[in-house]
Design a protein around this motif. Structure first.
Motif, PDB file in Angstrom:
ATOM      1  N   GLN A 253      51.567  38.482  -8.814  1.00 16.62           N
ATOM      2  CA  GLN A 253      52.708  39.489  -9.011  1.00 16.62           C
ATOM      3  C   GLN A 253      54.322  39.156  -9.580  1.00 16.62           C
ATOM      4  OE1 GLN A 253      51.698  42.625  -8.455  1.00 16.62           O
ATOM      5  NE2 GLN A 253      49.471  41.815  -8.371  1.00 16.62           N
ATOM      6  N   GLY A 254      54.550  39.960 -10.327  1.00 16.20           N
ATOM      7  CA  GLY A 254      56.008  39.323 -10.504  1.00 16.20           C
ATOM      8  C   GLY A 254      56.968  39.113  -9.357  1.00 16.20           C
ATOM      9  N   GLY A 255      57.690  37.551  -9.697  1.00 13.90           N
ATOM     10  CA  GLY A 255      58.170  37.135  -8.280  1.00 13.90           C
ATOM     11  C   GLY A 255      57.747  36.598  -7.486  1.00 13.90           C
ATOM     12  N   GLN A 256      56.692  36.429  -7.855  1.00 14.92           N
ATOM     13  CA  GLN A 256      55.369  35.913  -6.737  1.00 14.92           C
ATOM     14  C   GLN A 256      55.887  34.729  -6.501  1.00 14.92           C
ATOM     15  OE1 GLN A 256      50.932  36.659  -6.321  1.00 14.92           O
ATOM     16  NE2 GLN A 256      50.834  34.359  -5.419  1.00 14.92           N
ATOM     17  N   THR A 257      56.000  33.101  -5.627  1.00 15.39           N
ATOM     18  CA  THR A 257      56.480  31.925  -6.122  1.00 15.39           C
ATOM     19  C   THR A 257      55.047  31.563  -6.102  1.00 15.39           C
ATOM     20  OG1 THR A 257      58.362  32.023  -3.996  1.00 15.39           O
ATOM     21  CG2 THR A 257      57.697  29.680  -4.857  1.00 15.39           C
ATOM     22  N   ALA A 258      55.873  30.382  -7.791  1.00 18.22           N
ATOM     23  CA  ALA A 258      53.979  29.717  -8.058  1.00 18.22           C
ATOM     24  C   ALA A 258      54.450  28.376  -7.829  1.00 18.22           C
ATOM     25  CB  ALA A 258      54.124  30.058  -9.521  1.00 18.22           C
ATOM     26  N   PHE A 259      55.854  27.983  -7.589  1.00 13.50           N
ATOM     27  CA  PHE A 259      55.978  26.327  -7.564  1.00 13.50           C
ATOM     28  C   PHE A 259      57.159  26.427  -7.213  1.00 13.50           C
ATOM     29  CE2 PHE A 259      54.144  25.900 -12.075  1.00 13.50           C
ATOM     30  CZ  PHE A 259      52.923  25.264 -11.508  1.00 13.50           C
ATOM     31  N   THR A 260      57.566  25.334  -6.501  1.00 14.58           N
ATOM     32  CA  THR A 260      58.816  25.129  -5.682  1.00 14.58           C
ATOM     33  C   THR A 260      59.667  23.679  -5.980  1.00 14.58           C
ATOM     34  OG1 THR A 260      58.095  25.988  -3.852  1.00 14.58           O
ATOM     35  CG2 THR A 260      60.197  24.632  -3.061  1.00 14.58           C
ATOM     36  N   LEU A 261      59.903  23.566  -6.419  1.00 14.88           N
ATOM     37  CA  LEU A 261      61.028  22.415  -6.741  1.00 14.88           C
ATOM     38  C   LEU A 261      62.481  22.224  -6.134  1.00 14.88           C
ATOM     39  CD1 LEU A 261      61.538  23.311 -11.005  1.00 14.88           C
ATOM     40  CD2 LEU A 261      59.458  21.718  -9.382  1.00 14.88           C
ATOM     41  N   ALA A 262      62.053  20.980  -5.634  1.00 13.48           N
ATOM     42  CA  ALA A 262      63.252  19.576  -5.700  1.00 13.48           C
ATOM     43  C   ALA A 262      64.054  20.020  -6.467  1.00 13.48           C
ATOM     44  CB  ALA A 262      63.168  18.595  -4.993  1.00 13.48           C
ATOM     45  N   LEU A 263      66.044  19.966  -6.721  1.00  8.57           N
ATOM     46  CA  LEU A 263      66.560  19.907  -8.131  1.00  8.57           C
ATOM     47  C   LEU A 263      67.132  18.463  -7.956  1.00  8.57           C
ATOM     48  CD1 LEU A 263      67.631  23.335  -7.922  1.00  8.57           C
ATOM     49  CD2 LEU A 263      66.039  21.925  -9.383  1.00  8.57           C
ATOM     50  N   THR A 264      67.450  17.637  -8.846  1.00 15.95           N
ATOM     51  CA  THR A 264      67.740  16.418  -8.627  1.00 15.95           C
ATOM     52  C   THR A 264      68.739  15.909  -8.787  1.00 15.95           C
ATOM     53  OG1 THR A 264      66.190  15.463 -10.417  1.00 15.95           O
ATOM     54  CG2 THR A 264      64.972  15.224  -8.772  1.00 15.95           C
ATOM     55  N   ASP A 265      68.725  17.170  -9.307  1.00 14.16           N
ATOM     56  CA  ASP A 265      70.574  16.879 -10.113  1.00 14.16           C
ATOM     57  C   ASP A 265      71.351  18.050  -9.979  1.00 14.16           C
ATOM     58  OD1 ASP A 265      73.057  15.988 -11.426  1.00 14.16           O
ATOM     59  OD2 ASP A 265      72.095  16.463 -13.312  1.00 14.16           O
ATOM     60  N   PRO A 266      72.743  18.125  -9.274  1.00  9.56           N
ATOM     61  CA  PRO A 266      72.768  17.216  -8.498  1.00  9.56           C
ATOM     62  C   PRO A 266      72.399  16.627  -6.598  1.00  9.56           C
ATOM     63  CG  PRO A 266      74.674  18.903  -8.526  1.00  9.56           C
ATOM     64  CD  PRO A 266      73.426  19.191  -8.860  1.00  9.56           C
ATOM     65  N   VAL A 267      72.920  15.595  -6.468  1.00  7.78           N
ATOM     66  CA  VAL A 267      72.302  15.401  -4.632  1.00  7.78           C
ATOM     67  C   VAL A 267      73.374  15.334  -4.199  1.00  7.78           C
ATOM     68  CG1 VAL A 267      70.961  13.596  -3.563  1.00  7.78           C
ATOM     69  CG2 VAL A 267      69.767  14.380  -5.803  1.00  7.78           C
ATOM     70  N   TRP A 268      73.859  15.470  -2.646  1.00  6.41           N
ATOM     71  CA  TRP A 268      74.729  15.859  -2.352  1.00  6.41           C
ATOM     72  C   TRP A 268      74.718  15.266  -1.138  1.00  6.41           C
ATOM     73  CZ3 TRP A 268      74.932  21.922  -3.745  1.00  6.41           C
ATOM     74  CH2 TRP A 268      74.917  22.348  -4.543  1.00  6.41           C
ATOM     75  N   ALA A 269      75.766  14.934  -0.120  1.00  8.38           N
ATOM     76  CA  ALA A 269      75.113  14.479   1.104  1.00  8.38           C
ATOM     77  C   ALA A 269      76.731  15.803   1.332  1.00  8.38           C
ATOM     78  CB  ALA A 269      76.291  13.249   1.076  1.00  8.38           C
ATOM     79  N   ARG A 270      76.061  16.128   2.683  1.00  2.98           N
ATOM     80  CA  ARG A 270      77.287  17.103   3.705  1.00  2.98           C
ATOM     81  C   ARG A 270      77.780  16.324   4.562  1.00  2.98           C
ATOM     82  NH1 ARG A 270      77.260  21.761   2.689  1.00  2.98           N
ATOM     83  NH2 ARG A 270      75.195  22.203   1.854  1.00  2.98           N
TER      84      ARG A 270
END
Length: 325
Positions: free
Chosen positions: A225-242
């Motif tokens: 369906q439209g909007g259904q999650t197909a992939f989950t990505l971990a975005l590598t730029d930028p990487v933060w420290a909280r």
């Protein structure tokens, strides 16, 4: 007198020396060490339109670049609709061009010839009526034949008027209302083509940013369906420290400040970082933060951008941040 002045001077020298030593050894001169966690953003992405998955280009664990194709839907039906819409647009543009150009000499001549043809036809049926009219009441002609002749004259006259009006319209050229209507039809056809082109593009799923595929939630042949999650990505730029800062240390944690970061996973490796943001509001220290301070203290959350991240940094990993002197 001289001994008294010498004694005062000696006291001043000792006092100044002591003050200088205190400046060097005071706590503010020490490096500040804070604690926090790595914070890697995640993005759940999917196709914007429904359809059947035709192909998937990546699997879990794959590193992808921004704009890289991840998968596509079967778009045959959309392609067919697009081809039909493009044909409709071409026809609308051609009709508008004809209206704007106006009638050609050949068109005017054709309309004039039709007028003459129908005028001759009217003359023929009128002659027949003129021949029959004097015989009415003599018994030499039936009343039905006369009525039929009159009907043919009326019909021929109407067809002549229609041809004459058509000739006048052709000579006058296209009306503004006709051109405006043709323009509206062209824009409607153009909008349909653009909408279908967008749908064709939506059948291809691309990575919004660089990252690593964490999950693949669909398979080839599956209807989504439209909007259904197909992939989950971990975005590598930028990487933060909280990290979290006490109020007394806020003056040393300013946006733009350069820091060093270390982790338990690679204690000998030093990451470089820069403070990007400090929250203007206080909050209680989260339980997940390993800090020597009391967990109930009010602190300010800060974000440190890691300038040289690598694959060893993971979401939620504890990290130590040191601010130099």
């Amino acid at each position: 007198m001289n001994r008294r002045l010498i004694g005062v001077a000696a006291v001043l020298v000792v006092a100044l020396a002591g003050w200088g030593v205190w400046l060097l050894l005071r706590p503010d001169g020490e490096s500040l060490q804070l604690y926090g966690n790595i914070d890697i953003r995640e993005a759940a992405i999917g196709f914007e339109i429904p359809g059947r998955v035709e192909a998937l280009a990546v699997d879990e664990g794959a590193r992808v670049a921004a704009g890289q194709e991840l998968g596509r839907l079967d778009a045959d039906s959309v392609d067919a609709e697009l081809a039909e819409a493009q044909g409709t647009l071409s026809a609308a543009e051609a009709r508008l061009a004809l209206l704007r150009a106006g009638p050609t000499r050949a068109t005017i001549a054709q309309s004039a010839a039709q007028v003459e043809e129908r005028r001759a036809a009217l003359a023929d049926v009128q002659a027949d009526l003129n021949r029959l009219a004097p015989l009415v009441g003599t018994g030499a002609v039936a009343d039905r034949d006369v009525e039929n002749a009159r009907s043919r004259v009326a019909e021929a006259a109407a067809r002549l008027r229609q041809a004459e009006q058509a000739l006048a319209d052709v000579r006058a050229g296209s009306r503004r209302e006709e051109i405006a209507q043709a323009e509206a039809e062209r824009e409607r056809a153009r909008a349909t083509v653009e909408r279908l082109r967008i749908r064709t593009g939506d059948a291809v799923l691309v990575a919004p940013e660089s990252g690593v595929v964490l999950t693949r939630a669909v398979e080839v042949g599956e209807v989504v369906q439209g909007g259904q999650t197909a992939f989950t990505l971990a975005l590598t730029d930028p990487v933060w420290a909280r990290i979290y800062v006490d109020a007394k240390d806020l003056g040393r944690v300013a946006p733009g400040a350069e820091v060093e970061l270390t982790t338990d996973a690679a204690p000998g490796h030093v990451y470089r970082g820069r403070v990007g943001h400090v929250s203007p509001t206080a909050e209680f220290t989260p339980r997940a933060v390993e800090s020597p301070e009391l967990r109930t203290d009010l602190v300010y959350r800060a974000r440190v951008v890691v300038l040289n991240p690598d694959d060893r940094l993971r979401q939620g990993m504890p990290i130590t941040v040191r601010f130099p002197h």
